[in-house]
Design an enzyme around this catalytic site. Structure first.
Site: not given
Ligand code: GAR
Length: 212
Positions: A119, A121, A155
């Site tokens: 993942n 984050h 988690g």
């Molecule tokens: C990214 O910044 C990713 O880290 C976040 O969503 C965005 C997706 O961007 N994910 C989270 O916050 C998960 N908790 P994208 O669709 O342009 O790749």
């Protein structure tokens, strides 16, 4: 005669999961297109928890198969989780990447893909886990935040960390400007990490991820 090993062994099969604009997915697609077999990755399918998103359109433009499982279409959350796990498993991936996939997976998914589910984050974990990592970091007043690529455990954003990159918080930042700068770093980091895991292999020892 002993055959020479291939210069680039078969690229690792990767399924990517998305929920939104999919710019991290696009960075992976671009790396595959630009670097070819030397990158060590082939993206074999893209899955989502909702239809009609740009992330799925990016996959379709790249000619990739897609699948969608909405939580609300299932009576119980574990039914959704099992359906998602089975759709991913149908593509026989070595790695699964959550690239902005905004759902927590359950026991069936982790039973199949634990230890190979990555993942990304938008914060420096273990600070600011959850769905609003950028907003929470800003609200806390931190001067430095960043992004974390990690393995998923049971988690919330708590699994073993593979790599992190810091990003400075600037005085005029709001959630959108800060998130854009974080995503610039995040895309580079995710491309580098997924390539290294695929090419070099890795071991997880407790909380430590070891890449040779
Ligand atoms: C990214 O910044 C990713 O880290 C976040 O969503 C965005 C997706 O961007 N994910 C989270 O916050 C998960 N908790 P994208 O669709 O342009 O790749």
């Amino acid at each position: 005669m002993v055959a020479a090993p291939p210069e680039h062994p078969t690229p690792a099969r990767v399924v990517v999961l998305v929920s939104g604009s999919g710019t991290n997915l696009q960075a992976l697609l671009d790396a595959v297109a630009e670097r070819g077999p030397a990158y060590g990755v082939q993206i074999v399918a893209v899955g989502a928890d909702r239809p009609g998103i740009e992330g799925l359109r990016r996959a379709e433009r790249a000619g990739l198969p897609t699948f969608v499982h909405r939580v609300r279409d299932y009576d119980e959350r574990p039914d959704w989780d099992l359906a998602l796990a089975e759709s991913v498993a149908a593509f026989d991936p070595e790695l699964v990447v959550s690239a902005g996939f905004m759902k927590i997976v359950g026991a069936d998914f982790l039973a199949k893909f634990g230890g190979r589910f990555v993942n990304t984050h938008p914060a420096l974990l273990p600070s600011f886990p959850g769905a609003h990592g950028v907003r929470d970091a800003l609200a806390h007043g931190v001067k430095v935040t960043g992004c974390t690529v990690h393995f998923v455990d049971d988690g919330v954003d708590s699994g073993p960390i593979i790599a992190q990159e810091p990003v400075e918080v600037l005085p005029g930042d709001d959630e959108a400007t800060l998130h854009e700068r974080i995503k610039d770093a995040e895309r580079r980091l995710l491309v580098e990490v997924v390539g290294r895991l695929a090419r070099d292999g890795y071991r997880i020892e407790g909380r430590k991820v070891l890449i040779p």
